[in-house]
Motif scaffolding. Structure first.
Motif, PDB file in Angstrom:
ATOM      1  N   LYS A  99       0.822  -1.213   0.000  1.00 45.42           N
ATOM      2  CA  LYS A  99       0.000   0.000   0.000  1.00 45.42           C
ATOM      3  C   LYS A  99       0.855   1.261   0.000  1.00 45.42           C
ATOM      4  CE  LYS A  99      -3.859  -2.268   2.174  1.00 45.42           C
ATOM      5  NZ  LYS A  99      -4.212  -2.879   3.423  1.00 45.42           N
ATOM      6  N   PHE A 100       2.143   1.149   0.370  1.00 43.18           N
ATOM      7  CA  PHE A 100       3.038   2.299   0.346  1.00 43.18           C
ATOM      8  C   PHE A 100       3.575   2.484  -1.071  1.00 43.18           C
ATOM      9  CE2 PHE A 100       5.110  -1.472   2.023  1.00 43.18           C
ATOM     10  CZ  PHE A 100       6.216  -1.617   1.215  1.00 43.18           C
ATOM     11  N   THR A 101       4.248   3.580  -1.310  1.00 44.93           N
ATOM     12  CA  THR A 101       4.756   3.907  -2.640  1.00 44.93           C
ATOM     13  C   THR A 101       5.954   3.029  -2.998  1.00 44.93           C
ATOM     14  OG1 THR A 101       4.030   6.191  -2.399  1.00 44.93           O
ATOM     15  CG2 THR A 101       5.721   5.768  -4.055  1.00 44.93           C
ATOM     16  N   VAL A 102       5.891   2.431  -4.192  1.00 44.13           N
ATOM     17  CA  VAL A 102       7.018   1.663  -4.724  1.00 44.13           C
ATOM     18  C   VAL A 102       7.639   2.506  -5.840  1.00 44.13           C
ATOM     19  CG1 VAL A 102       7.750  -0.436  -5.893  1.00 44.13           C
ATOM     20  CG2 VAL A 102       5.952  -0.549  -4.157  1.00 44.13           C
ATOM     21  N   LEU A 103       8.924   2.758  -5.715  1.00 44.23           N
ATOM     22  CA  LEU A 103       9.632   3.575  -6.704  1.00 44.23           C
ATOM     23  C   LEU A 103      10.023   2.724  -7.913  1.00 44.23           C
ATOM     24  CD1 LEU A 103      12.001   5.425  -4.217  1.00 44.23           C
ATOM     25  CD2 LEU A 103       9.876   6.303  -5.228  1.00 44.23           C
ATOM     26  N   ALA A 104       9.735   3.227  -9.104  1.00 40.43           N
ATOM     27  CA  ALA A 104      10.137   2.528 -10.320  1.00 40.43           C
ATOM     28  C   ALA A 104      11.636   2.714 -10.567  1.00 40.43           C
ATOM     29  CB  ALA A 104       9.327   3.032 -11.519  1.00 40.43           C
ATOM     30  N   GLN A 105      12.185   3.852 -10.124  1.00 36.05           N
ATOM     31  CA  GLN A 105      13.607   4.122 -10.292  1.00 36.05           C
ATOM     32  C   GLN A 105      14.308   3.923  -8.950  1.00 36.05           C
ATOM     33  OE1 GLN A 105      11.180   6.396 -11.466  1.00 36.05           O
ATOM     34  NE2 GLN A 105      11.347   5.524 -13.497  1.00 36.05           N
ATOM     35  N   ASP A 106      15.363   3.128  -8.973  1.00 40.14           N
ATOM     36  CA  ASP A 106      16.126   2.838  -7.761  1.00 40.14           C
ATOM     37  C   ASP A 106      16.848   4.115  -7.295  1.00 40.14           C
ATOM     38  OD1 ASP A 106      17.849   1.884  -5.793  1.00 40.14           O
ATOM     39  OD2 ASP A 106      18.471   0.138  -6.949  1.00 40.14           O
ATOM     40  N   PRO A 107      16.622   4.545  -6.040  1.00 33.83           N
ATOM     41  CA  PRO A 107      17.275   5.759  -5.545  1.00 33.83           C
ATOM     42  C   PRO A 107      18.666   5.523  -4.967  1.00 33.83           C
ATOM     43  CG  PRO A 107      15.812   4.937  -3.868  1.00 33.83           C
ATOM     44  CD  PRO A 107      15.677   4.006  -5.067  1.00 33.83           C
ATOM     45  N   ALA A 108      19.244   4.345  -5.172  1.00 32.00           N
ATOM     46  CA  ALA A 108      20.531   3.986  -4.544  1.00 32.00           C
ATOM     47  C   ALA A 108      21.631   4.996  -4.857  1.00 32.00           C
ATOM     48  CB  ALA A 108      20.957   2.589  -4.985  1.00 32.00           C
ATOM     49  N   GLU A 109      21.723   5.414  -6.102  1.00 30.48           N
ATOM     50  CA  GLU A 109      22.787   6.344  -6.480  1.00 30.48           C
ATOM     51  C   GLU A 109      22.555   7.714  -5.851  1.00 30.48           C
ATOM     52  OE1 GLU A 109      24.375   8.268 -10.587  1.00 30.48           O
ATOM     53  OE2 GLU A 109      24.102   6.090 -10.581  1.00 30.48           O
ATOM     54  N   GLN A 110      21.319   8.183  -5.864  1.00 32.75           N
ATOM     55  CA  GLN A 110      20.994   9.500  -5.315  1.00 32.75           C
ATOM     56  C   GLN A 110      21.342   9.604  -3.836  1.00 32.75           C
ATOM     57  OE1 GLN A 110      17.099  10.864  -6.322  1.00 32.75           O
ATOM     58  NE2 GLN A 110      17.069  12.408  -4.739  1.00 32.75           N
ATOM     59  N   TYR A 111      21.109   8.503  -3.080  1.00 30.12           N
ATOM     60  CA  TYR A 111      21.358   8.525  -1.640  1.00 30.12           C
ATOM     61  C   TYR A 111      22.617   7.765  -1.239  1.00 30.12           C
ATOM     62  CZ  TYR A 111      16.756  10.570  -1.296  1.00 30.12           C
ATOM     63  OH  TYR A 111      15.676  11.405  -1.428  1.00 30.12           O
ATOM     64  N   LEU A 113      23.339   4.588  -1.404  1.00 32.43           N
ATOM     65  CA  LEU A 113      22.995   3.405  -0.607  1.00 32.43           C
ATOM     66  C   LEU A 113      23.982   2.282  -0.887  1.00 32.43           C
ATOM     67  CD1 LEU A 113      19.114   3.331  -1.163  1.00 32.43           C
ATOM     68  CD2 LEU A 113      20.381   4.303   0.763  1.00 32.43           C
ATOM     69  N   PRO A 114      24.451   1.609   0.160  1.00 28.76           N
ATOM     70  CA  PRO A 114      25.358   0.474  -0.063  1.00 28.76           C
ATOM     71  C   PRO A 114      24.611  -0.662  -0.763  1.00 28.76           C
ATOM     72  CG  PRO A 114      24.953   0.815   2.299  1.00 28.76           C
ATOM     73  CD  PRO A 114      24.195   1.858   1.569  1.00 28.76           C
ATOM     74  N   LYS A 115      25.289  -1.362  -1.635  1.00 24.83           N
ATOM     75  CA  LYS A 115      24.685  -2.477  -2.367  1.00 24.83           C
ATOM     76  C   LYS A 115      24.502  -3.663  -1.421  1.00 24.83           C
ATOM     77  CE  LYS A 115      23.598  -4.654  -6.249  1.00 24.83           C
ATOM     78  NZ  LYS A 115      22.216  -4.608  -6.637  1.00 24.83           N
ATOM     79  N   SER A 116      23.333  -4.266  -1.485  1.00 25.17           N
ATOM     80  CA  SER A 116      23.071  -5.445  -0.660  1.00 25.17           C
ATOM     81  C   SER A 116      22.693  -6.605  -1.571  1.00 25.17           C
ATOM     82  CB  SER A 116      21.925  -5.163   0.315  1.00 25.17           C
ATOM     83  OG  SER A 116      21.629  -6.341   1.038  1.00 25.17           O
ATOM     84  N   GLU A 117      23.235  -7.756  -1.287  1.00 27.01           N
ATOM     85  CA  GLU A 117      22.895  -8.955  -2.049  1.00 27.01           C
ATOM     86  C   GLU A 117      21.834  -9.774  -1.322  1.00 27.01           C
ATOM     87  OE1 GLU A 117      23.934  -9.487  -5.130  1.00 27.01           O
ATOM     88  OE2 GLU A 117      25.151  -7.681  -5.012  1.00 27.01           O
ATOM     89  N   ALA A 118      21.516  -9.387  -0.093  1.00 27.80           N
ATOM     90  CA  ALA A 118      20.534 -10.118   0.711  1.00 27.80           C
ATOM     91  C   ALA A 118      19.240  -9.314   0.806  1.00 27.80           C
ATOM     92  CB  ALA A 118      21.091 -10.365   2.111  1.00 27.80           C
ATOM     93  N   LEU A 119      18.139 -10.029   0.914  1.00 30.59           N
ATOM     94  CA  LEU A 119      16.825  -9.407   1.071  1.00 30.59           C
ATOM     95  C   LEU A 119      16.124 -10.005   2.270  1.00 30.59           C
ATOM     96  CD1 LEU A 119      15.341  -9.260  -2.535  1.00 30.59           C
ATOM     97  CD2 LEU A 119      16.281  -7.388  -1.214  1.00 30.59           C
TER      98      LEU A 119
END
Length: 155
Positions: A99-111, A113-119
């Motif tokens: 129900k919350f907003t899902v971003l179509a564009q990954d904001p990782a570069e903008q913020y 964010l460290p890359k994670s291989e785990a979910l």
């Protein structure tokens, strides 16, 4: 001479405006995610995938968190780990009951964010755009709310 002056003014203007007023692209419904939803807001950014069991379990908790934070300058966003787009993103989001907003564009570069291989993985970003916490694994609304309160208290 006039073109150089115009170019210099445009460059100075873009430098002064950088970092604020940046939209986050579109959401799972193709709607623009305007900068006023992120500027001077704390952000909870959660990466999820359809095939991730713990992601499916934590989505209702993130829905609850999003409702609880309404009006508190905290925005909850999801990002599909598999980079689904368009109708595929909307279908997957609906299938998981997001129900919350899902971003179509990954904001990782903008913020940055460290890359994670785990979910699942959830990032808390402060109201100045700085990553303050990386939470690995399944989260609860109460746990993320508590972490937000602690981080806000630290300034």
């Amino acid at each position: 001479m006039a073109r150089r002056l115009a170019a210099a003014v445009a460059l100075i203007g873009s430098v002064l405006l950088s970092g604020c007023g940046v939209d986050l692209g579109t959401d799972q419904n193709g709607q623009k995610v305007a900068s006023d939803r992120v500027d001077k807001h704390w952000l909870v950014v959660n990466y999820w995938a359809e095939w991730c069991g713990p992601c499916r379990t934590e989505i209702p908790e993130l829905n609850k968190l999003s409702d609880q934070m309404n009006g508190q300058k905290v925005s909850v966003f999801g990002v599909n780990f598999d980079n689904l787009q368009g109708e595929d993103l909307k279908t997957a989001s609906n299938a998981l009951g997001i129900k919350f907003t899902v971003l179509a564009q990954d904001p990782a570069e903008q913020y940055d964010l460290p890359k994670s291989e785990a979910l699942p993985v959830t990032y808390i970003i402060d109201d100045k755009g700085k990553v303050r916490e990386q939470l690995m694994g399944e989260q609860t609304a109460a746990g993320v709310a508590q972490k937000l309160a602690e981080l806000k208290g630290k300034g």
